[in-house]
Design a protein around this motif. Structure first.
Motif, PDB file in Angstrom:
ATOM      1  N   ALA A 148      80.050 -37.925  21.382  1.00  0.00           N
ATOM      2  CA  ALA A 148      79.125 -38.784  20.640  1.00  0.00           C
ATOM      3  C   ALA A 148      79.022 -40.182  21.234  1.00  0.00           C
ATOM      4  O   ALA A 148      78.038 -40.889  20.992  1.00  0.00           O
ATOM      5  CB  ALA A 148      79.578 -38.881  19.186  1.00  0.00           C
ATOM      6  N   THR A 149      80.016 -40.569  22.026  1.00  0.00           N
ATOM      7  CA  THR A 149      80.077 -41.945  22.539  1.00  0.00           C
ATOM      8  C   THR A 149      79.731 -42.055  24.021  1.00  0.00           C
ATOM      9  O   THR A 149      79.058 -43.000  24.446  1.00  0.00           O
ATOM     10  CB  THR A 149      81.498 -42.517  22.312  1.00  0.00           C
ATOM     11  OG1 THR A 149      81.836 -42.411  20.929  1.00  0.00           O
ATOM     12  CG2 THR A 149      81.566 -43.967  22.743  1.00  0.00           C
ATOM     13  N   ILE A 155      82.751 -37.263  33.739  1.00  0.00           N
ATOM     14  CA  ILE A 155      83.709 -36.454  34.499  1.00  0.00           C
ATOM     15  C   ILE A 155      84.888 -36.055  33.629  1.00  0.00           C
ATOM     16  O   ILE A 155      85.303 -36.768  32.720  1.00  0.00           O
ATOM     17  CB  ILE A 155      84.216 -37.177  35.770  1.00  0.00           C
ATOM     18  CG1 ILE A 155      84.697 -38.591  35.453  1.00  0.00           C
ATOM     19  CG2 ILE A 155      83.185 -37.169  36.847  1.00  0.00           C
ATOM     20  CD1 ILE A 155      85.291 -39.303  36.654  1.00  0.00           C
ATOM     21  N   LEU A 156      85.405 -34.872  33.950  1.00  0.00           N
ATOM     22  CA  LEU A 156      86.597 -34.333  33.334  1.00  0.00           C
ATOM     23  C   LEU A 156      87.703 -34.405  34.383  1.00  0.00           C
ATOM     24  O   LEU A 156      87.525 -33.944  35.512  1.00  0.00           O
ATOM     25  CB  LEU A 156      86.332 -32.883  32.908  1.00  0.00           C
ATOM     26  CG  LEU A 156      87.262 -32.226  31.885  1.00  0.00           C
ATOM     27  CD1 LEU A 156      87.242 -32.976  30.571  1.00  0.00           C
ATOM     28  CD2 LEU A 156      86.840 -30.774  31.682  1.00  0.00           C
ATOM     29  N   ASP A 177      76.215 -32.261  30.857  1.00  0.00           N
ATOM     30  CA  ASP A 177      75.744 -32.527  29.488  1.00  0.00           C
ATOM     31  C   ASP A 177      76.806 -32.094  28.489  1.00  0.00           C
ATOM     32  O   ASP A 177      77.850 -31.537  28.854  1.00  0.00           O
ATOM     33  CB  ASP A 177      74.419 -31.812  29.213  1.00  0.00           C
ATOM     34  CG  ASP A 177      74.464 -30.329  29.556  1.00  0.00           C
ATOM     35  OD1 ASP A 177      75.507 -29.695  29.294  1.00  0.00           O
ATOM     36  OD2 ASP A 177      73.464 -29.804  30.097  1.00  0.00           O
ATOM     37  N   ALA A 178      76.525 -32.361  27.225  1.00  0.00           N
ATOM     38  CA  ALA A 178      77.491 -32.050  26.167  1.00  0.00           C
ATOM     39  C   ALA A 178      77.757 -30.558  26.062  1.00  0.00           C
ATOM     40  O   ALA A 178      78.886 -30.131  25.805  1.00  0.00           O
ATOM     41  CB  ALA A 178      76.970 -32.599  24.832  1.00  0.00           C
ATOM     42  N   LEU A 181      80.286 -29.573  28.676  1.00  0.00           N
ATOM     43  CA  LEU A 181      81.617 -30.087  28.344  1.00  0.00           C
ATOM     44  C   LEU A 181      82.256 -29.255  27.239  1.00  0.00           C
ATOM     45  O   LEU A 181      83.444 -28.901  27.320  1.00  0.00           O
ATOM     46  CB  LEU A 181      81.513 -31.555  27.926  1.00  0.00           C
ATOM     47  CG  LEU A 181      82.824 -32.255  27.552  1.00  0.00           C
ATOM     48  CD1 LEU A 181      83.849 -32.150  28.675  1.00  0.00           C
ATOM     49  CD2 LEU A 181      82.567 -33.726  27.218  1.00  0.00           C
ATOM     50  N   ARG A 182      81.494 -28.928  26.210  1.00  0.00           N
ATOM     51  CA  ARG A 182      82.040 -28.087  25.141  1.00  0.00           C
ATOM     52  C   ARG A 182      82.450 -26.713  25.660  1.00  0.00           C
ATOM     53  O   ARG A 182      83.486 -26.162  25.271  1.00  0.00           O
ATOM     54  CB  ARG A 182      80.994 -27.904  24.030  1.00  0.00           C
ATOM     55  CG  ARG A 182      80.720 -29.145  23.212  1.00  0.00           C
ATOM     56  CD  ARG A 182      79.845 -28.797  22.008  1.00  0.00           C
ATOM     57  NE  ARG A 182      79.506 -29.987  21.233  1.00  0.00           N
ATOM     58  CZ  ARG A 182      78.348 -30.641  21.333  1.00  0.00           C
ATOM     59  NH1 ARG A 182      77.402 -30.202  22.180  1.00  0.00           N
ATOM     60  NH2 ARG A 182      78.128 -31.706  20.602  1.00  0.00           N
ATOM     61  N   LYS A 183      81.643 -26.173  26.563  1.00  0.00           N
ATOM     62  CA  LYS A 183      81.883 -24.825  27.072  1.00  0.00           C
ATOM     63  C   LYS A 183      83.100 -24.759  27.986  1.00  0.00           C
ATOM     64  O   LYS A 183      83.901 -23.808  27.909  1.00  0.00           O
ATOM     65  CB  LYS A 183      80.639 -24.335  27.818  1.00  0.00           C
ATOM     66  CG  LYS A 183      80.767 -22.932  28.403  1.00  0.00           C
ATOM     67  CD  LYS A 183      79.487 -22.538  29.135  1.00  0.00           C
ATOM     68  CE  LYS A 183      79.617 -21.151  29.741  1.00  0.00           C
ATOM     69  NZ  LYS A 183      78.383 -20.763  30.486  1.00  0.00           N
ATOM     70  N   GLU A 184      83.264 -25.749  28.860  1.00  0.00           N
ATOM     71  CA  GLU A 184      84.283 -25.660  29.912  1.00  0.00           C
ATOM     72  C   GLU A 184      85.575 -26.401  29.600  1.00  0.00           C
ATOM     73  O   GLU A 184      86.585 -26.171  30.260  1.00  0.00           O
ATOM     74  CB  GLU A 184      83.702 -26.183  31.233  1.00  0.00           C
ATOM     75  CG  GLU A 184      82.508 -25.365  31.710  1.00  0.00           C
ATOM     76  CD  GLU A 184      82.045 -25.768  33.098  1.00  0.00           C
ATOM     77  OE1 GLU A 184      82.807 -26.452  33.812  1.00  0.00           O
ATOM     78  OE2 GLU A 184      80.916 -25.404  33.467  1.00  0.00           O
TER      79      GLU A 184
END
Length: 395
Positions: A148-149, A155-156, A177-178, A181-184
């Motif tokens: 959200a921020t 980057i992860l 994208d979000a 990030l949620r998936k991986e």
């Protein structure tokens, strides 16, 4: 100067090879060890080389190996570490190793802090060192707060990179994208703790480093700074082409920080200059010799030899001034980065060739010790070809 103390180098990357060659030029007897795969690629004719147990999975065996090896010498050898794995191991077993070797490290608590990106980030913030916007999610709710921020792409990164890369050979993973990030996130999280960080805009030449050598009483003996021109891989990687460059404003920021945290011995901090506000933002600290350290010798700040002299109880004249404009080139990585950037229209052959000119220090190429360069080049080209075939199949 007296050179009766042998040197033991743990690491066969370009970092370790740089240490070996620097010591060999002084006529010091050098012994070098690493695990089997790095040994096959990096073994050098300038040192007596061998295979040692892993500092990650065979701690007791490595401790016994080193202790037994040191017993053959009449005076304690000097111990050098070129990788985080070995630094962490030496620090953990410093009381035992101190009986057999000469070395200088910061406190174990500080070393554990700077090798952990979460703790290092908190340390930097505590000392008013600017940092990129960073989150350390431990669960899905905290991940959603970060999403959200933060701005995308982001980057992860692994919190403890040296351990994470033994399972996943990536320094940073771009999240477009979000949804990605949620998936991986969870699959990468299985290999260790992760952080989510904003991408500071700007090319590779926005990265800078400041390196120091403080003695046991925190007297500054060595000082050096550099600018990165290109890295490998091109987007998130380690130096492939760097240049010696004095950066007074960054040095003025780093020295009080290093002294406050008591970063004795060899230390290096990396920053990226944010073009949005022209502020140098903290990336990481390495409490050891770093990949491009061999640039320091031709630039007039001989970190490797000063370290040897200091821990063997000899006089060390501080070296705090450097020669600017000297390049350090990791040949095959510079070439592969050029290919990647040329494909994206970011680099021309003329630019690449210009980067090869002028006074320079090669990461691996040396007429008197050619095999590390040959084996590393072959390994990089072979792996690049394999990745290209894999990408083509997926395409």
């Amino acid at each position: 100067m007296k050179h009766e103390h042998a040197a033991i180098v743990l690491d066969f990357s370009a970092n370790g090879i740089g240490i070996i060659r620097s010591l060999a030029r002084k006529g010091i007897d050098v012994y070098a060890f690493d695990t089997e795969q790095p040994y096959r690629i990096g073994k050098s004719r300038l040192a007596t080389c061998g295979i040692c147990p892993s500092p990650l999975t065979q701690e007791k065996e490595l401790l016994e190996f080193l202790s037994d090896f040191a017993k053959q010498f009449q005076v304690k050898p000097v111990l050098y570490a070129g990788a985080d794995d070995y630094v962490g191991f030496i620090s953990k077993y410093r009381k035992t190793l101190d009986e057999f070797f000469l070395f200088l490290l910061p406190s174990h608590s500080l070393l554990e802090t700077v090798l952990d990106k979460h703790k290092a980030y908190e340390l930097a913030i505590q000392h008013n060192i600017p940092c990129p916007k960073t989150f350390f999610p431990n669960n899905q709710d905290e991940l959603e707060e970060a999403i959200a921020t933060i701005e995308f792409p982001c980057i992860l990164k692994p919190v403890t990179g040296h351990e994470f890369r033994k399972k996943v050979n990536k320094k940073a993973i771009v999240m477009k994208d979000a949804a990605q990030l949620r998936k991986e996130y969870q699959s990468y999280r299985e290999n260790g703790k992760l952080l989510v960080q904003e991408i500071i805009p700007g090319d590779n030449d926005c990265f800078y480093k400041v390196a120091t050598f403080y003695d046991d009483q925190m007297k500054l003996l060595g000082l050096f700074s550099l600018q990165k021109n290109h890295q490998f891989p091109a987007d998130f990687g380690t130096g492939a082409h760097v240049v010696s460059k004095r950066i007074p404003e960054l040095i003025q920021k780093c020295l009080p920080f290093f002294e406050a945290i008591q970063l004795k011995g060899i230390g290096m901090a990396e920053f990226k200059k944010d073009p949005r506000d022209n502020v140098y933002k903290f990336i990481e600290i390495n409490p050891r010799f770093w990949l491009t350290h061999s640039l320091t010798e031709p630039a007039g700040v001989h970190f490797v030899y000063m370290y040897y002299l200091y821990v063997t109880g000899q006089h060390v004249e501080p070296q705090l001034e450097q020669k600017d404009g000297i390049k350090w080139i990791y040949g095959v990585r510079y070439f592969l980065t050029f290919l990647q950037k040329r494909k994206r229209g970011e680099m021309t052959f003329r630019t690449f060739w210009k980067g090869c000119k002028g006074k320079k220090e090669y990461a691996l190429f040396a007429w008197n010790d050619p095999m590390p360069f040959i084996r590393s080049t072959w390994s990089h080209l072979k792996n690049s070809w394999k990745r290209k075939r894999k990408e083509d199949r997926h395409a």
